[in-house]
Scaffold this motif. Structure first.
Motif, short mmCIF file in Angstrom:
data_model
loop_
_atom_site.label_atom_id
_atom_site.label_comp_id
_atom_site.label_asym_id
_atom_site.label_seq_id
_atom_site.Cartn_x
_atom_site.Cartn_y
_atom_site.Cartn_z
N ALA A 25 33.77 30.35 45.11
CA ALA A 25 35.18 30.66 45.32
C ALA A 25 35.35 31.75 46.38
CB ALA A 25 35.82 31.10 44.00
N ASN A 26 34.44 32.71 46.39
CA ASN A 26 34.53 33.80 47.35
C ASN A 26 34.37 33.30 48.79
OD1 ASN A 26 34.71 36.73 47.83
ND2 ASN A 26 32.61 36.52 48.57
N LEU A 27 33.57 32.26 48.96
CA LEU A 27 33.40 31.67 50.29
C LEU A 27 34.66 30.94 50.75
CD1 LEU A 27 29.77 30.23 49.97
CD2 LEU A 27 30.49 32.29 51.19
N LEU A 28 35.41 30.41 49.79
CA LEU A 28 36.61 29.63 50.11
C LEU A 28 37.85 30.51 50.13
CD1 LEU A 28 35.80 26.51 47.89
CD2 LEU A 28 35.40 26.79 50.34
N VAL A 29 38.20 31.03 48.97
CA VAL A 29 39.38 31.92 48.85
C VAL A 29 38.97 33.10 47.97
CG1 VAL A 29 41.80 32.10 48.19
CG2 VAL A 29 40.88 29.88 48.95
N PRO A 30 38.71 34.27 48.54
CA PRO A 30 38.21 35.42 47.78
C PRO A 30 39.04 35.77 46.55
CG PRO A 30 38.06 35.87 50.12
CD PRO A 30 38.79 34.56 49.98
N ILE A 78 40.44 33.89 44.49
CA ILE A 78 40.08 33.01 43.37
C ILE A 78 38.83 33.55 42.67
CG2 ILE A 78 39.34 30.69 42.72
CD1 ILE A 78 41.04 29.57 44.94
N SER A 79 37.93 34.14 43.44
CA SER A 79 36.74 34.74 42.85
C SER A 79 37.11 35.88 41.90
CB SER A 79 35.82 35.27 43.95
OG SER A 79 34.67 35.88 43.41
N LEU A 80 38.09 36.70 42.29
CA LEU A 80 38.56 37.78 41.42
C LEU A 80 39.19 37.21 40.16
CD1 LEU A 80 40.17 40.20 44.04
CD2 LEU A 80 38.05 40.54 42.76
N TYR A 81 39.94 36.13 40.33
CA TYR A 81 40.57 35.48 39.18
C TYR A 81 39.53 34.96 38.20
CZ TYR A 81 42.31 31.46 36.57
OH TYR A 81 42.57 30.55 35.58
N LEU A 82 38.48 34.34 38.70
CA LEU A 82 37.43 33.79 37.82
C LEU A 82 36.68 34.89 37.09
CD1 LEU A 82 35.96 30.89 40.01
CD2 LEU A 82 37.49 30.70 38.04
N SER A 83 36.42 36.01 37.78
CA SER A 83 35.73 37.12 37.11
C SER A 83 36.57 37.66 35.96
CB SER A 83 35.43 38.24 38.11
OG SER A 83 36.62 38.85 38.58
N LEU A 84 37.88 37.63 36.12
CA LEU A 84 38.79 38.05 35.07
C LEU A 84 38.87 37.00 33.96
CD1 LEU A 84 41.03 40.04 34.11
CD2 LEU A 84 42.64 38.68 35.44
#
Length: 272
Positions: free
Chosen positions: A152-157, A159-165
Motif C-alpha cells: 500500500a505504501n508503494l501505491l498510496v502511502p 492507505i498504509s497508515l490506514y492498514l496499520s491502524l
C-alpha cells in the motif's frame, strides 16, 4: 477433593458488538484510564518494556549488520555529509521488517500484559513470554500486515497508515480469542472501521507523544511506551471484551475456627 467452582465471563465488548460498532470508545476516557494503568503498574511493567526494546534493537542491528558491515562508518559519513550510500535505505527497511516479525511473539506478550492491566489483573515480567505459545499465528499476522502495508505504501502511502491502524488488534485477537490469523486481520479491520475517526485521533496523539519523547533524547519513552500498550489494551477490551475466569473455593468450616462465611472468601480471577 477439589470443590473449586469455575465460572467464565466476558469483560467489555464482544466480537458482535465490535463488528456492529456498538462499543464505547471515548477518547478522553481511554487516555485517562491508560495513564492510570501506566502509573499503577509502572514498576512491574517497565522491565518487560525494556526487555522488548533491547530485543528489538538487537534484532534490528544484527539484521542491518548482515547486510552492511560498516554501519558505524555510514552513520558517521551521514553526520558529516548528509548522504547515505545507495541501497542503504533498503537495508534499513529489511532490518525493520526483520525485528518486527521475529520479535512479534514477545510484542504480543507485552500487549497481553497491558490487556491484563486493563481488566484489573497484575502481571510479572516473565509474562513477556506469554505470546510464545502463539508464535506461528502471531508471526503470520505480523508478516501479512507488514506486507500489505508495504504494498500500500508503494501505491498510496495514506492507505498504509490506514492498514496499520485497522490491523492493530489482530495480534490480540489471535492470542486472546484464538482466532485464525487471516480472520483476525479481517475482524480487526471491520471493527476499526466502525470507530475509525476516534481511533485515528487516539493514535495520532500517541504518535505526537512519541515524537515529543524522542525530541528529549528518548527519555520520555519510559512513560510513552507503557502508555501506548495500555491504550491498546483498553481499546481491545472495549471493542472485543476479555474472557476471564473466576475460581472460587468454598469455605471449609471444619478447618476454620474463625467462623468465616463463604461469601468472605475472595475469588481468584484469571485470564481464561
Amino acid at each position: 477433593m477439589n470443590n473449586e467452582t469455575e465460572k467464565d465471563f466476558n469483560l467489555g465488548g464482544s466480537i458482535d458488538t465490535a463488528l456492529s460498532g456498538q462499543y464505547q470508545l471515548s477518547i478522553t476516557s481511554v487516555f485517562k484510564e491508560a495513564w492510570d494503568c501506566t502509573i499503577k503498574h509502572f514498576l512491574s511493567f517497565s522491565p518487560a518494556i525494556i526487555l522488548l526494546a533491547i530485543l528489538q534493537l538487537a534484532i534490528f542491528f544484527l539484521a542491518l549488520h548482515f547486510q552492511v558491515s560498516n554501519v558505524t562508518e555510514i552513520f558517521e559519513n551521514f553526520a558529516k555529509n548528509g548522504k547515505l550510500p545507495e541501497g542503504f535505505m533498503r537495508s534499513l527497511y529489511i532490518a525493520n521488517f526483520s525485528y518486527e516479525v521475529i520479535s512479534a511473539p514477545f510484542y504480543a506478550g507485552v500487549s497481553l500484559m497491558a490487556m491484563s492491566h486493563a481488566v484489573g489483573l497484575k502481571t510479572t515480567t516473565k509474562q513477556i513470554g506469554s505470546g510464545l505459545q502463539y508464535t506461528i499465528p502471531v508471526i503470520i499476522v505480523t508478516l501479512v500486515s507488514l506486507v500489505l502495508q508495504g504494498i500500500a505504501n508503494l501505491l498510496v502511502p495514506v492507505i498504509s497508515l490506514y492498514l496499520s491502524l485497522a490491523f492493530t488488534n489482530a495480534g490480540l485477537l489471535v492470542c486472546e480469542k484464538r482466532i485464525r490469523p487471516f480472520n483476525a486481520l479481517w475482524i480487526s479491520l471491520r471493527a476499526a472501521n466502525r470507530k475509525l475517526l476516534q481511533l485515528a485521533v487516539i493514535y495520532a496523539v500517541i504518535m505526537g507523544l512519541f515524537l515529543a519523547a524522542l525530541m528529549f533524547y528518548g527519555i520520555g519513552l519510559v512513560l510513552v511506551l507503557p502508555f501506548f500498550f495500555h491504550v491498546k489494551g483498553i481499546i481491545y477490551r472495549n471493542m472485543f471484551g476479555v474472557r476471564l475466569k473466576i475460581v472460587a473455593t468454598p469455605h471449609d468450616d471444619s478447618n476454620d475456627s474463625g467462623g468465616e462465611n463463604d461469601q468472605d472468601k475472595p475469588s481468584q480471577i484469571f485470564n481464561a
